[in-house]
Motif scaffolding. Structure first.
Motif, PDB file in Angstrom:
ATOM      1  N   LEU A 317       0.298  -0.838  -0.438  1.00  0.00           N
ATOM      2  CA  LEU A 317       0.867  -2.122  -0.038  1.00  0.00           C
ATOM      3  C   LEU A 317       0.646  -2.373   1.447  1.00  0.00           C
ATOM      4  O   LEU A 317       0.345  -3.508   1.861  1.00  0.00           O
ATOM      5  CB  LEU A 317       2.362  -2.148  -0.363  1.00  0.00           C
ATOM      6  N   LEU A 318       0.790  -1.332   2.267  1.00  0.00           N
ATOM      7  CA  LEU A 318       0.526  -1.472   3.696  1.00  0.00           C
ATOM      8  C   LEU A 318      -0.903  -1.942   3.951  1.00  0.00           C
ATOM      9  O   LEU A 318      -1.148  -2.833   4.776  1.00  0.00           O
ATOM     10  CB  LEU A 318       0.762  -0.138   4.402  1.00  0.00           C
ATOM     11  N   ASP A 319      -1.834  -1.341   3.239  1.00  0.00           N
ATOM     12  CA  ASP A 319      -3.243  -1.694   3.426  1.00  0.00           C
ATOM     13  C   ASP A 319      -3.546  -3.082   2.877  1.00  0.00           C
ATOM     14  O   ASP A 319      -4.300  -3.847   3.487  1.00  0.00           O
ATOM     15  CB  ASP A 319      -4.113  -0.640   2.741  1.00  0.00           C
ATOM     16  N   SER A 320      -2.969  -3.429   1.742  1.00  0.00           N
ATOM     17  CA  SER A 320      -3.252  -4.723   1.120  1.00  0.00           C
ATOM     18  C   SER A 320      -2.769  -5.874   1.991  1.00  0.00           C
ATOM     19  O   SER A 320      -3.431  -6.922   2.085  1.00  0.00           O
ATOM     20  CB  SER A 320      -2.594  -4.800  -0.259  1.00  0.00           C
ATOM     21  N   PHE A 321      -1.621  -5.704   2.628  1.00  0.00           N
ATOM     22  CA  PHE A 321      -1.079  -6.749   3.501  1.00  0.00           C
ATOM     23  C   PHE A 321      -1.627  -6.660   4.926  1.00  0.00           C
ATOM     24  O   PHE A 321      -1.143  -7.374   5.814  1.00  0.00           O
ATOM     25  CB  PHE A 321       0.440  -6.676   3.528  1.00  0.00           C
ATOM     26  N   ASP A 322      -2.583  -5.760   5.149  1.00  0.00           N
ATOM     27  CA  ASP A 322      -3.244  -5.617   6.454  1.00  0.00           C
ATOM     28  C   ASP A 322      -2.237  -5.281   7.550  1.00  0.00           C
ATOM     29  O   ASP A 322      -2.233  -5.881   8.633  1.00  0.00           O
ATOM     30  CB  ASP A 322      -4.003  -6.903   6.800  1.00  0.00           C
ATOM     31  N   LEU A 323      -1.377  -4.302   7.267  1.00  0.00           N
ATOM     32  CA  LEU A 323      -0.339  -3.907   8.209  1.00  0.00           C
ATOM     33  C   LEU A 323      -0.656  -2.597   8.916  1.00  0.00           C
ATOM     34  O   LEU A 323       0.140  -2.129   9.736  1.00  0.00           O
ATOM     35  CB  LEU A 323       1.006  -3.773   7.475  1.00  0.00           C
ATOM     36  N   VAL A 324      -1.786  -1.988   8.578  1.00  0.00           N
ATOM     37  CA  VAL A 324      -2.185  -0.723   9.185  1.00  0.00           C
ATOM     38  C   VAL A 324      -3.701  -0.764   9.378  1.00  0.00           C
ATOM     39  O   VAL A 324      -4.412  -1.375   8.566  1.00  0.00           O
ATOM     40  CB  VAL A 324      -1.759   0.467   8.288  1.00  0.00           C
ATOM     41  N   ILE A 499      11.104  -5.535  14.718  1.00  0.00           N
ATOM     42  CA  ILE A 499      11.119  -4.194  14.130  1.00  0.00           C
ATOM     43  C   ILE A 499      10.168  -4.102  12.942  1.00  0.00           C
ATOM     44  O   ILE A 499       9.628  -3.031  12.636  1.00  0.00           O
ATOM     45  CB  ILE A 499      12.560  -3.829  13.694  1.00  0.00           C
ATOM     46  N   GLY A 500       9.918  -5.232  12.285  1.00  0.00           N
ATOM     47  CA  GLY A 500       9.060  -5.240  11.100  1.00  0.00           C
ATOM     48  C   GLY A 500       7.583  -5.206  11.396  1.00  0.00           C
ATOM     49  O   GLY A 500       6.775  -5.258  10.458  1.00  0.00           O
ATOM     50  N   GLU A 501       7.188  -5.129  12.658  1.00  0.00           N
ATOM     51  CA  GLU A 501       5.767  -5.019  12.993  1.00  0.00           C
ATOM     52  C   GLU A 501       5.369  -3.596  13.330  1.00  0.00           C
ATOM     53  O   GLU A 501       4.228  -3.357  13.735  1.00  0.00           O
ATOM     54  CB  GLU A 501       5.429  -5.956  14.163  1.00  0.00           C
ATOM     55  N   GLN A 502       6.286  -2.662  13.185  1.00  0.00           N
ATOM     56  CA  GLN A 502       5.965  -1.257  13.390  1.00  0.00           C
ATOM     57  C   GLN A 502       5.515  -0.665  12.055  1.00  0.00           C
ATOM     58  O   GLN A 502       6.296  -0.634  11.093  1.00  0.00           O
ATOM     59  CB  GLN A 502       7.179  -0.505  13.926  1.00  0.00           C
ATOM     60  N   PRO A 503       4.277  -0.190  11.938  1.00  0.00           N
ATOM     61  CA  PRO A 503       3.767   0.296  10.637  1.00  0.00           C
ATOM     62  C   PRO A 503       4.612   1.411  10.028  1.00  0.00           C
ATOM     63  O   PRO A 503       4.800   1.450   8.808  1.00  0.00           O
ATOM     64  CB  PRO A 503       2.353   0.784  10.973  1.00  0.00           C
ATOM     65  N   GLU A 504       5.135   2.318  10.873  1.00  0.00           N
ATOM     66  CA  GLU A 504       5.932   3.418  10.320  1.00  0.00           C
ATOM     67  C   GLU A 504       7.236   2.921   9.719  1.00  0.00           C
ATOM     68  O   GLU A 504       7.721   3.458   8.709  1.00  0.00           O
ATOM     69  CB  GLU A 504       6.197   4.473  11.396  1.00  0.00           C
ATOM     70  N   VAL A 505       7.815   1.863  10.296  1.00  0.00           N
ATOM     71  CA  VAL A 505       9.051   1.293   9.742  1.00  0.00           C
ATOM     72  C   VAL A 505       8.749   0.592   8.423  1.00  0.00           C
ATOM     73  O   VAL A 505       9.510   0.713   7.448  1.00  0.00           O
ATOM     74  CB  VAL A 505       9.691   0.332  10.755  1.00  0.00           C
ATOM     75  N   ILE A 506       7.647  -0.154   8.368  1.00  0.00           N
ATOM     76  CA  ILE A 506       7.276  -0.845   7.130  1.00  0.00           C
ATOM     77  C   ILE A 506       7.040   0.163   6.012  1.00  0.00           C
ATOM     78  O   ILE A 506       7.464  -0.052   4.864  1.00  0.00           O
ATOM     79  CB  ILE A 506       6.017  -1.696   7.356  1.00  0.00           C
ATOM     80  N   TYR A 507       6.380   1.274   6.332  1.00  0.00           N
ATOM     81  CA  TYR A 507       6.164   2.298   5.312  1.00  0.00           C
ATOM     82  C   TYR A 507       7.488   2.798   4.756  1.00  0.00           C
ATOM     83  O   TYR A 507       7.646   2.933   3.533  1.00  0.00           O
ATOM     84  CB  TYR A 507       5.365   3.476   5.880  1.00  0.00           C
ATOM     85  N   HIS A 508       8.443   3.095   5.624  1.00  0.00           N
ATOM     86  CA  HIS A 508       9.712   3.628   5.147  1.00  0.00           C
ATOM     87  C   HIS A 508      10.528   2.585   4.379  1.00  0.00           C
ATOM     88  O   HIS A 508      11.338   2.954   3.519  1.00  0.00           O
ATOM     89  CB  HIS A 508      10.516   4.195   6.316  1.00  0.00           C
ATOM     90  N   VAL A 509      10.338   1.314   4.677  1.00  0.00           N
ATOM     91  CA  VAL A 509      10.977   0.271   3.870  1.00  0.00           C
ATOM     92  C   VAL A 509      10.446   0.325   2.443  1.00  0.00           C
ATOM     93  O   VAL A 509      11.216   0.324   1.466  1.00  0.00           O
ATOM     94  CB  VAL A 509      10.742  -1.116   4.499  1.00  0.00           C
ATOM     95  N   PHE A 510       9.122   0.370   2.300  1.00  0.00           N
ATOM     96  CA  PHE A 510       8.530   0.478   0.959  1.00  0.00           C
ATOM     97  C   PHE A 510       8.921   1.797   0.291  1.00  0.00           C
ATOM     98  O   PHE A 510       9.195   1.842  -0.913  1.00  0.00           O
ATOM     99  CB  PHE A 510       7.004   0.368   1.052  1.00  0.00           C
ATOM    100  N   HIS A 511       8.922   2.873   1.074  1.00  0.00           N
ATOM    101  CA  HIS A 511       9.264   4.207   0.554  1.00  0.00           C
ATOM    102  C   HIS A 511      10.660   4.218  -0.046  1.00  0.00           C
ATOM    103  O   HIS A 511      10.867   4.660  -1.186  1.00  0.00           O
ATOM    104  CB  HIS A 511       9.155   5.220   1.698  1.00  0.00           C
ATOM    105  N   THR A 512      11.636   3.722   0.706  1.00  0.00           N
ATOM    106  CA  THR A 512      13.014   3.786   0.224  1.00  0.00           C
ATOM    107  C   THR A 512      13.251   2.804  -0.918  1.00  0.00           C
ATOM    108  O   THR A 512      14.084   3.065  -1.790  1.00  0.00           O
ATOM    109  CB  THR A 512      13.985   3.525   1.389  1.00  0.00           C
TER     110      THR A 512
END
Length: 762
Positions: A317-324, A499-512
């Motif tokens: 999802l991170l890659d598809s939305f071009d967030l990383v 805060i939502g533009e930090q890739p590590e935070v976005i990953y943990h949102v999807f993770h949780t």
């Protein structure tokens, strides 16, 4: 005159390069003076102009050097002080992380000794404390230590014909015994037998990994929030919610307790790797750590590839939305593929890894990226349409690849998993014993309200929902901006409030979110979700970026938002920490002071009889959990093992469980002799089972599977021309005495010998 201008301009440019701090005011003044000199130069003598030019150049150099010397000194001193501050901060943070891990390991050791009186028990009583059939793994650890050499012990485990009756199995592959192999190797090499007992070395290794577990959670929360106070709060919540974060209390040798610490380290390394504000050396360290822990995680747990598949979906999802950045995603794909390949080799070409959903997802993602190289370009509507096409292409390719692999390499478990999920989600019904038996296991049932009540009482759930809401809304804003073609800021500042533009935070949102959704369906998934709830919540309440994001939305102007966010990110965790210390610290200390009593004299008596009275080559039948204990304590061969991921062993367990069904003595005798059974153990706890879950008693599941039920007005009644075997055999009359002879009994167990010669006595 033109020559003079050129010389002066070159000299000034050289001065700017030396000083490395160009001054706009100086440049303007010099240019003005140059223009004046050119205008006046037509009336002046050339020699006077040259002398005046040299004097001006000398004066400019002197003034520039005098002005820049203090600024250079200040910059050097500030950079030095900043480096020292960061170094001190990192030092104390690492010290706190290691201290938390060591204190937690010491707490587990003390609690375990208090709960089981471990230090005062004999070896047999200590081994029986490994509950739920988990002691089977410890048996192989003992086997490796008693073997003549490590190589010989390893070879014997790969051609093991002394565990499951009538079968030769590769125990290393089938039971994922690499933790026992590595632990026994270290025990041998370090000559630890001179100063520590094998069982203490074994449980010490597990408790040490739990220390690594909480340390990784500490570091992960610290990296995301920027303060090690978040790490301490994450560890505190983890310990307080220990019944919902770990199973190490009652079943130490379980594969989860060996594997999840490595997964925690992998998540921490992935968090650092996704971060934008890291150096190349730190990024390489995170990459290498992620590679090593991913491979180890795959090696020590048979279900690890399913967990990594969920993680892979988050990264997809991170890659598809071009967030990383695409470069980082390519590196992560390399980690996954190389780890799968190495694990496939080390697990003796395990076909399950080739048909795993993780590999299918990777294949689909790589092919889709190749065919859709311009997916991340264009206006909003076009990108959304391309995104849906991308999802369709990835999952269609992945499913096709998995289907082809299963056709080429048959995997029996794959079809069973699909049938299991159909029944779980109410899409189908079945009378199959194994499917219904697994659905009745606590790990596969829907969690009760007690879980959320405990998390709420510990104050973690309310703050988790608040933090998740803020991060999720900010992430959705970032996704919308990216789909609209706006670039992401890589150097975010606190005042940006994103805060939502930090890739590590976005990953943990999807993770949780993904693991939380699974935890709502399967109670066993809470051990993968709750620890990261504690970590994610601690990061949120300690991060000034979250508070700044909220203030940015509210457009706060009465108080400076940056100052207020810094104050709240310090005050709120301090208040939470103080309240947790006040309420839960006495409880944790009370657990260490309470002397609990765990003693199972009936099991001790049973195992002692098997050791002294039963032949060494005897084969025992019984419930898988009990057979794990029998194998551990006596070394005798058994008919089945407590391994719920192996469909063949589950079918053998179903045959053994028939002693609790309404079957004839002859039927049971044929089943047991087909498995080469010499002794069968009947347990009172199963024969007279009282279960709160309707339809989940072993007897009920067998009756449904065997067709021995009658439905009347919504009620289920058992009916058969034969009585229930476990009850009838205790009556000690024919024909049961013709086939079986009771040789041992106590309050909990009845052991019957399967007669090799049938005696027809009436």
């Amino acid at each position: 005159m033109t020559e003079l201008r050129c010389r002066k301009t070159e000299t000034l440019e050289g001065d700017r390069e030396e000083n490395e701090q160009p001054d706009e005011l100086q440049t303007t003044r010099v240019n003005t003076e140059d223009e004046g000199n050119v205008a006046r130069g037509e009336a002046d003598d050339k020699q006077l102009k040259d002398e005046g030019g040299k004097e001006g150049e000398a004066q400019h150099k002197e003034e520039g050097s005098n002005k820049n010397e203090p600024s250079v000194k200040r910059s050097k001193s500030s950079s030095t002080s900043g480096f020292l501050q960061r170094l001190v901060r990192v030092f104390f943070g690492c010290l706190a992380a290691v201290a938390c891990g060591m204190l937690y390991a010491g707490y587990l050791s003390a609690y375990h000794d208090r709960k089981y009186w471990f230090s005062t028990r004999q070896d047999l009583e200590r081994e029986i404390t490994f509950q739920g059939g988990s002691g089977l793994y410890y048996y192989y650890y003992k086997h490796m230590l008693t073997a003549s050499s490590f190589e010989r012990g390893f070879y014997e485990l790969t051609i093991d014909n002394k565990t499951v009756s009538g079968q030769t199995i590769n125990a290393v592959e089938r039971l994922s015994l690499y933790p026992e192999l590595i632990t026994s190797f270290i025990y041998r090499v370090t000559d630890s037998q001179d100063f520590v007992e094998p069982i203490y070395f074994y449980i010490g290794a597990v408790f040490g990994l739990q220390a690594v577990y909480v340390t990784a959670l500490f570091v992960c929360s610290w990296v995301m929030s920027g303060t090690w106070v978040a790490g301490m709060l994450a560890v505190a919540w983890y310990v307080i919610n220990r019944p919902d974060t770990t199973k190490v209390d009652h079943a130490i040798p379980l594969r989860d307790n060996w594997a999840l610490p490595y997964f925690s380290c992998q998540v921490a390394a992935l968090t650092g790797f996704l971060s934008n504000n890291i150096s190349s050396a730190t990024e390489m360290f995170c990459y290498l750590t992620m590679s090593a822990t991913t491979f180890t995680f795959l090696l020590v747990w048979e279900h690890s590839h399913y967990v990594l598949f969920i993680q892979g979906l988050c990264l997809f999802l991170l890659d598809s939305f071009d967030l990383v950045p695409p470069r980082k995603m390519a590196d992560i794909h390399k980690v996954y593929l190389s780890s799968l390949f190495l694990a496939y080799l080390f697990q003796f070409q395990n076909p399950t890894l080739l048909s795993s959903p993780l590999l299918s997802l990777l294949i689909g993602s790589v092919l889709a990226r190749y065919f859709q190289q311009k997916m991340k370009k264009g206006p909003l509507v076009a990108r959304v349409m391309k995104l849906f096409l991308h999802f369709h292409l990835v999952f269609t390719t992945g499913i096709t690849f998995s289907y082809l692999v299963k056709k080429l390499i048959p995997v029996s478990e794959s079809d069973f998993i699909l049938k299991f999920l159909e029944v779980k989600f109410g899409l189908n019904t079945t009378t199959d014993f194994v499917t219904n038996f697994l659905l009745c296991q606590e790990s596969f049932q829907t969690p009760g309200q007690d879980l959320f009540l405990r998390l709420t009482q510990a104050s973690v759930l309310p703050f988790y929902l608040l933090v998740l809401s803020v991060c999720l809304l900010s992430t959705l804003q970032t996704i919308y901006r990216r789909l609209s073609g706006q670039p992401m800021k890589t150097n975010l500042k606190l005042e940006d409030g994103r805060i939502g533009e930090q890739p590590e935070v976005i990953y943990h949102v999807f993770h949780t979110l993904l693991f939380g959704g699974l935890a709502l369906l399967f109670d066993g998934m809470k051990y993968l979700w709750t620890p990261y709830v504690c970590m994610f919540t601690a990061f949120g309440v300690c991060s000034p970026d979250i508070w700044m994001t909220v203030f940015k939305w509210l457009k706060l102007r009465s108080i400076h938002p940056v100052v207020l966010s810094l104050i709240l990110s310090t005050a709120v965790p301090t208040i939470i920490g103080f309240s947790l210390w006040r309420e839960y610290c006495p409880r944790v200390l009370a657990e260490l002071s309470d002397l609990q009593e765990f003693y199972d004299p009936d099991t001790v008596e049973l195992v002692s009889w098997i050791r002294t009275q039963a032949p060494a080559a005897a084969v025992f039948a019984g419930s898988p959990q009990l057979l794990g204990t029998v194998k551990l304590c006596s070394g005798s061969a058994v008919t089945s093992l407590p391994l719920y991921s192996d469909i063949n062993l589950l079918r053998r367990s179903e045959d053994t469980y028939q002693v609790y069904a309404m079957r004839s003595a002859e039927d049971i005798y044929k089943i047991l002799t087909s498995q080469k059974t010499n002794y069968v153990i009947v347990e009172e706890s199963i024969c007279n089972e009282l279960s709160h879950n309707k339809g989940c008693k072993i007897k009920d599941l067998l009756d449904i599977s065997n067709g021995h039920v009658v439905y009347d007005k919504g009620e289920i009644y058992s009916f058969s021309k034969h009585g229930r075997f476990c009850h009838e055999i205790k009556m000690n009359y024919s024909p049961y005495t013709n086939y079986f002879t009771r040789v041992f009994w106590n309050r909990s167990y009845h052991v019957y010998k399967v007669n090799s010669v049938i005696s027809f006595q009436y």
